[in-house]
Design an enzyme around this catalytic site. Structure first.
Site, short mmCIF file in Angstrom:
data_model
loop_
_atom_site.label_atom_id
_atom_site.label_comp_id
_atom_site.label_asym_id
_atom_site.label_seq_id
_atom_site.Cartn_x
_atom_site.Cartn_y
_atom_site.Cartn_z
N GLY A 79 0.84 -1.20 0.00
CA GLY A 79 0.00 0.00 0.00
C GLY A 79 0.87 1.24 0.00
N GLY A 117 -0.54 -5.30 0.71
CA GLY A 117 -1.79 -5.08 -0.01
C GLY A 117 -1.99 -6.00 -1.19
N GLU A 147 5.46 -6.56 7.23
CA GLU A 147 5.08 -5.33 7.94
C GLU A 147 5.79 -5.10 9.27
OE1 GLU A 147 1.86 -6.24 5.02
OE2 GLU A 147 3.00 -7.42 6.47
N ASP A 176 -1.91 -7.03 7.89
CA ASP A 176 -3.35 -6.75 7.88
C ASP A 176 -3.96 -7.30 6.58
OD1 ASP A 176 -2.10 -4.81 6.26
OD2 ASP A 176 -3.62 -3.31 6.69
#
Length: 347
Positions: A65, A113, A136, A144
């Site tokens: 992202g 993402g 991450e 996530d």
């Protein structure tokens, strides 16, 4: 529609192509909005029988992202970051629940993402170029976009290993772990896409016909070690197990963990622990949104982005600096449900 996304119909297929090559097709809010709009437009269009997601020019499938935007927002009021997460998670959930067949072609870097974009699809294709990771914790964030759901369902404790270390899987490993449904040589992808657009009812057969043996999944040679060393859901106990083991794999893994954010490693462990028993993917997204809305404004994320992306000194100063310094109370605060008016709900 953003120019970072190419949305077209070909035959009986709706095609969504990520088109931000200079950023390895990292997602922006506009791109997520565009995917949602396309999925909604094609939902009741009888002439579209399958959705194919890939990237246009350049390397990668999707590197994640817009991390720099998230950090800039997190340093202020976090509103823009929350808007991005909210939209991205709508996209993840829409793909997860979409009635029509969906196919993601993970030809290249598939991280963050990109994992969230591909894993909800019914068919996921890996190639020799696939590099699949959720890295991450190295920037003070956590896996996530459904990571708590997908990683917690991997064999043994491999999901915990991937979440904490950010280890990159190659295409063979991605396939062996069930994170890809098929493994194709990259030079057969265009043929696969053309045939699927022409005969969407034969997706599984087409992909199987063009598949080849992926080769050795080297990480699985360490599965027994990973299951033993990562057996605990407490980070301190994982560190203790790694410290007590004098084999090269354990030493290298411990050295890797010592570069990651202790706070978000603990967040990741709880995310996977909770995720394995989440009743629905909607529940997973709701929890991840609550966690993400807080983590994005905490020191470790801002410091991780500074060290890895802005200054590139790769020397983040985490706070707390050790697993012992991250209290259970802090983790409980990060995971507390948001007030109803602020909580994520699917549209």
């Amino acid at each position: 529609m953003t120019e970072d996304l190419i949305v077209v119909k070909e035959g009986e297929a709706g095609r969504i192509r990520l088109n931000r090559p200079k950023a390895l097709h990292a997602l922006t809010k506009g791109m997520c909005d565009g995917v949602l709009s396309a999925l909604e437009e094609w939902r009741e269009d009888a002439s579209v029988r399958v959705i194919m997601i890939d990237h246009a020019e350049g390397r990668g499938f999707c590197a994640g992202g817009d991390i720099r935007m998230l950090a800039e927002s997190g340093a202020k009021d976090g509103a823009e970051a929350r808007q991005f997460f909210h939209t991205e998670y709508q996209m993840n959930h829409r793909l997860f629940t979409y009635a029509k067949n969906t196919v993601a072609f993970m030809d290249g870097i598939t991280m963050g993402g990109g994992v969230g974009l591909s894993q909800p699809c019914r068919f996921c294709v890996a190639t020799e170029n696939t590099r699949f990771a959720m890295p991450e914790t190295g920037i003070g964030l956590f896996p996530d976009v459904g990571g708590g759901w997908f990683l917690s369902r991997l064999p043994g404790r491999i999901g915990q290993y991937l979440a904490l270390t950010g280890h990159r899987l190659d295409g063979a490993e991605t396939f062996a772990l069930g994170l890809a449904t098929h493994y194709l040589p990259a030079d057969r992808l265009e043929e696969a896409k053309a045939r699927i657009a022409e005969r969407p009812e034969e997706i599984a057969t087409i992909l199987s016909d063009l598949s080849v043996a992926p080769g050795t999944a080297k990480l699985l040679d360490h599965k027994a070690e990973i299951d033993r060393l990562f057996a605990s859901d407490r980070l301190e106990e994982i560190y203790a197990a790694l410290t007590a083991d004098d084999q090269e794999f354990a030493r290298a893994t411990l050295a890797t963990l010592q570069t990651k954010s202790p706070q978000t490693m603990k967040v990741s462990l709880k995310l996977l622990l909770d995720g394995k028993s989440m009743p629905t993917f909607e529940d997973e997204m709701r929890q991840e949104y609550a966690v993400g809305s807080r983590v994005v404004q905490r020191h470790d994320f801002l410091e991780g982005v500074r060290a890895v992306i802005v200054d590139k000194d790769h020397a983040p100063k985490w706070n707390p600096a050790t697993p012992e310094g991250v209290s259970d109370h802090l983790i409980d605060q990060i995971f507390a449900p948001l007030p109803e008016a602020e909580a994520w709900v699917p549209r």
